[in-house]
Design a protein around this motif. Sequence first.
Motif, PDB file in Angstrom:
ATOM      1  N   ASN A  12       0.821  -1.214   0.000  1.00  0.00           N
ATOM      2  CA  ASN A  12       0.000   0.000   0.000  1.00  0.00           C
ATOM      3  C   ASN A  12       0.854   1.263   0.000  1.00  0.00           C
ATOM      4  O   ASN A  12       0.536   2.247  -0.680  1.00  0.00           O
ATOM      5  CB  ASN A  12      -0.938  -0.001   1.212  1.00  0.00           C
ATOM      6  CG  ASN A  12      -2.030  -1.044   1.092  1.00  0.00           C
ATOM      7  OD1 ASN A  12      -2.391  -1.448  -0.015  1.00  0.00           O
ATOM      8  ND2 ASN A  12      -2.550  -1.498   2.217  1.00  0.00           N
ATOM      9  N   GLN A  13       1.957   1.241   0.762  1.00  0.00           N
ATOM     10  CA  GLN A  13       2.820   2.431   0.819  1.00  0.00           C
ATOM     11  C   GLN A  13       3.496   2.691  -0.521  1.00  0.00           C
ATOM     12  O   GLN A  13       3.748   3.841  -0.888  1.00  0.00           O
ATOM     13  CB  GLN A  13       3.890   2.269   1.912  1.00  0.00           C
ATOM     14  CG  GLN A  13       3.339   2.362   3.326  1.00  0.00           C
ATOM     15  CD  GLN A  13       2.993   0.997   3.895  1.00  0.00           C
ATOM     16  OE1 GLN A  13       2.409   0.160   3.201  1.00  0.00           O
ATOM     17  NE2 GLN A  13       3.363   0.767   5.155  1.00  0.00           N
ATOM     18  N   LEU A  14       3.824   1.625  -1.237  1.00  0.00           N
ATOM     19  CA  LEU A  14       4.496   1.783  -2.521  1.00  0.00           C
ATOM     20  C   LEU A  14       3.538   2.163  -3.644  1.00  0.00           C
ATOM     21  O   LEU A  14       3.948   2.705  -4.673  1.00  0.00           O
ATOM     22  CB  LEU A  14       5.224   0.484  -2.901  1.00  0.00           C
ATOM     23  CG  LEU A  14       6.410   0.081  -2.019  1.00  0.00           C
ATOM     24  CD1 LEU A  14       6.862  -1.336  -2.378  1.00  0.00           C
ATOM     25  CD2 LEU A  14       7.560   1.066  -2.194  1.00  0.00           C
ATOM     26  N   ALA A  15       2.257   1.873  -3.454  1.00  0.00           N
ATOM     27  CA  ALA A  15       1.268   2.094  -4.514  1.00  0.00           C
ATOM     28  C   ALA A  15       1.091   3.583  -4.810  1.00  0.00           C
ATOM     29  O   ALA A  15       1.304   4.444  -3.949  1.00  0.00           O
ATOM     30  CB  ALA A  15      -0.068   1.478  -4.123  1.00  0.00           C
ATOM     31  N   SER A  16       0.695   3.866  -6.036  1.00  0.00           N
ATOM     32  CA  SER A  16       0.430   5.233  -6.456  1.00  0.00           C
ATOM     33  C   SER A  16      -0.948   5.294  -7.104  1.00  0.00           C
ATOM     34  O   SER A  16      -1.218   4.543  -8.057  1.00  0.00           O
ATOM     35  CB  SER A  16       1.500   5.693  -7.449  1.00  0.00           C
ATOM     36  OG  SER A  16       1.255   6.998  -7.895  1.00  0.00           O
ATOM     37  N   PHE A  17      -1.824   6.146  -6.548  1.00  0.00           N
ATOM     38  CA  PHE A  17      -3.196   6.284  -7.043  1.00  0.00           C
ATOM     39  C   PHE A  17      -3.907   4.930  -7.095  1.00  0.00           C
ATOM     40  O   PHE A  17      -4.662   4.633  -8.013  1.00  0.00           O
ATOM     41  CB  PHE A  17      -3.207   6.936  -8.431  1.00  0.00           C
ATOM     42  CG  PHE A  17      -2.563   8.284  -8.466  1.00  0.00           C
ATOM     43  CD1 PHE A  17      -3.203   9.384  -7.903  1.00  0.00           C
ATOM     44  CD2 PHE A  17      -1.306   8.457  -9.031  1.00  0.00           C
ATOM     45  CE1 PHE A  17      -2.606  10.632  -7.918  1.00  0.00           C
ATOM     46  CE2 PHE A  17      -0.705   9.697  -9.051  1.00  0.00           C
ATOM     47  CZ  PHE A  17      -1.352  10.796  -8.490  1.00  0.00           C
ATOM     48  N   GLY A  18      -3.636   4.088  -6.072  1.00  0.00           N
ATOM     49  CA  GLY A  18      -4.304   2.792  -5.973  1.00  0.00           C
ATOM     50  C   GLY A  18      -3.726   1.709  -6.841  1.00  0.00           C
ATOM     51  O   GLY A  18      -4.240   0.581  -6.846  1.00  0.00           O
ATOM     52  N   LEU A  19      -2.669   2.016  -7.590  1.00  0.00           N
ATOM     53  CA  LEU A  19      -2.050   1.027  -8.470  1.00  0.00           C
ATOM     54  C   LEU A  19      -0.724   0.553  -7.880  1.00  0.00           C
ATOM     55  O   LEU A  19       0.070   1.369  -7.385  1.00  0.00           O
ATOM     56  CB  LEU A  19      -1.810   1.622  -9.863  1.00  0.00           C
ATOM     57  CG  LEU A  19      -3.049   2.090 -10.618  1.00  0.00           C
ATOM     58  CD1 LEU A  19      -2.643   2.758 -11.920  1.00  0.00           C
ATOM     59  CD2 LEU A  19      -3.984   0.916 -10.885  1.00  0.00           C
ATOM     60  N   ARG A  20      -0.485  -0.750  -7.945  1.00  0.00           N
ATOM     61  CA  ARG A  20       0.761  -1.303  -7.399  1.00  0.00           C
ATOM     62  C   ARG A  20       1.967  -0.764  -8.147  1.00  0.00           C
ATOM     63  O   ARG A  20       1.931  -0.598  -9.370  1.00  0.00           O
ATOM     64  CB  ARG A  20       0.754  -2.835  -7.491  1.00  0.00           C
ATOM     65  CG  ARG A  20      -0.147  -3.509  -6.475  1.00  0.00           C
ATOM     66  CD  ARG A  20      -0.124  -5.018  -6.642  1.00  0.00           C
ATOM     67  NE  ARG A  20       1.194  -5.595  -6.399  1.00  0.00           N
ATOM     68  CZ  ARG A  20       1.461  -6.900  -6.505  1.00  0.00           C
ATOM     69  NH1 ARG A  20       0.490  -7.733  -6.869  1.00  0.00           N
ATOM     70  NH2 ARG A  20       2.674  -7.344  -6.273  1.00  0.00           N
ATOM     71  N   SER A  21       3.024  -0.538  -7.392  1.00  0.00           N
ATOM     72  CA  SER A  21       4.279  -0.098  -7.988  1.00  0.00           C
ATOM     73  C   SER A  21       5.177  -1.324  -8.172  1.00  0.00           C
ATOM     74  O   SER A  21       5.944  -1.696  -7.282  1.00  0.00           O
ATOM     75  CB  SER A  21       4.975   0.934  -7.095  1.00  0.00           C
ATOM     76  OG  SER A  21       6.267   1.217  -7.585  1.00  0.00           O
ATOM     77  N   PHE A  22       5.038  -1.972  -9.327  1.00  0.00           N
ATOM     78  CA  PHE A  22       5.819  -3.188  -9.555  1.00  0.00           C
ATOM     79  C   PHE A  22       7.316  -2.885  -9.599  1.00  0.00           C
ATOM     80  O   PHE A  22       8.136  -3.685  -9.170  1.00  0.00           O
ATOM     81  CB  PHE A  22       5.369  -3.860 -10.855  1.00  0.00           C
ATOM     82  CG  PHE A  22       3.973  -4.410 -10.787  1.00  0.00           C
ATOM     83  CD1 PHE A  22       3.703  -5.553 -10.063  1.00  0.00           C
ATOM     84  CD2 PHE A  22       2.931  -3.761 -11.424  1.00  0.00           C
ATOM     85  CE1 PHE A  22       2.410  -6.065  -9.982  1.00  0.00           C
ATOM     86  CE2 PHE A  22       1.626  -4.260 -11.345  1.00  0.00           C
ATOM     87  CZ  PHE A  22       1.381  -5.411 -10.618  1.00  0.00           C
ATOM     88  N   GLY A  23       7.664  -1.710 -10.086  1.00  0.00           N
ATOM     89  CA  GLY A  23       9.071  -1.332 -10.099  1.00  0.00           C
ATOM     90  C   GLY A  23       9.622  -1.148  -8.699  1.00  0.00           C
ATOM     91  O   GLY A  23      10.733  -1.599  -8.387  1.00  0.00           O
TER      92      GLY A  23
END
Length: 525
Positions: free
Chosen positions: A379-390
């Motif tokens: 959740n902390q890494l996510a941006s605008f509800g989208l997972r930050s796979f990078g």
Amino acid sequence: MGSPAASHSSGHTPALLVASGISKRFGGVAALTDARLDLKPGEIHALMGENGAGKSTLMKILAGIYSSYEGQIAINGRPVSFANVRQAEAEGIAIIHQELNLVPELTVADNIFLGREPRIVGLIIDGKATRAAARDLLGRLGIDLDPDQRIASLRVGEQQLVEIAKALSLSARILIMDEPTSALSPAECERLFRIIRQLAAEGTAIVYISHRIDEVMQLADRVTVFRDGRHVLTKEIAELDQDRIVAAMVGRSLHAAPEEATNEAGDVVLSVRSLRLSKPHRRGWRQVLRGVSFDLHAGEILGIGGLLGSGRTEILETIFGSANGQAGGEVRLDGVAVDIRSPRDARRLGIALVTEDRKTQGLHLGASITDNVALPLVNQLASFGLRSFGGEAALARQAVKSLAIRCSGIEQTANTLSGGNQQKVVIGKWLATRPRVLLLDEPTRGIDVGAKREIYDLIFRLARRERLAIVVVSSELPELLHLSDRILVMSEGVQTGLLSRSEASEERIMQLAAPRSANGGRKVA
């Protein structure tokens, strides 16, 4: 010290079982290549090797779990092959797996006799007879468990003892024990050793798989070592010492690192005062922790010792907010009182817990290293509800690099890693949250001698260089003594001692850990 079973296996006693030329592949990977093992009646034969050496693969072939392989198996000179487990059991072979194989929602008695329950007129399960037979078996093992208790309510160590009772109920001629003491306290280990020696004296042949070399030196008649799927050595225990066994396992000498100097205490990070915990019981509530108090400093490693059921794990769970029950007492971080009601609260405050059972509580086995390491921070890494796979991949790569996780890549699934590398992934997951307090429950359970040394080095590095405040719970007294600056000892939910490094010894810890007798004194465990 050799076991009383030695007389059974000495001389030219004919082999009960011979496995020769055994090879097994999984896809393009060779798990066993021309491996061999012979077993004599009444002997305790230790099978050793690092994770991935092929020990468990051979045992699963002998137990009928794997039916496709190359090579020959003979029992009393007669060739045999098993299409399934029941055929192996019919030949008198039983196996106790390292990973528990019990049905959580069934009772102790039901699990022991599952599929073999006593029946009335051959049709109706005789529950009374099942419970009575289970009670007799548990009594033989010296296990104080209610046959009607559900497996799900038992701790890992208690479940392991039920597995042992289940295997013994088969009246096996050959008993395979895969890391049977991995979750047991010293007292439970000694009780198990007495049972193993008794079975060997009665003629049962025992294959004993363990990473604990001190156990093997104490218990075994002979030792066989596998490395990289191949047979390396078979010798009488009298011809071996620990260094030679380790060298055979890892292919090189592995001398112990010099003992770490006692660390200079930093500021107090965690303060615990009058910690208590009560759990639901058949007759109301049972107090499992009473009045535990200690301070933990930056850069300090505090060990917690005690017998199974003494409250060691409950201390960690209560601090972390994951204990099942009613908790009380005071926890302070940097001198400020905190209210931790859930693991989420603990994580927000910079507290991390590596649980004792990595397979069920620490890892998503079917998921990748990346998914496991990033899980607490998705959740902390996510941006605008989208997972930050990078971002998740970057965390995983950092964990693989800093913890020296041996893998084919960050997308390798956790269930294909060795035990030691799985444990590093669990630790990496929590280190990614940048904790200030790291709680480790049995951090080297079920991992081999080489991986164990790497975990020790990692714990020292985190404490000494990165100044984490660390608490380590361990059933292995040498491990506690090696790692700890101080050792808190528990007995029956009560704190009975807090020893400095200079005060601590195996004898002193066991004296403090021994249960109290009815008159308030101490009795030998």
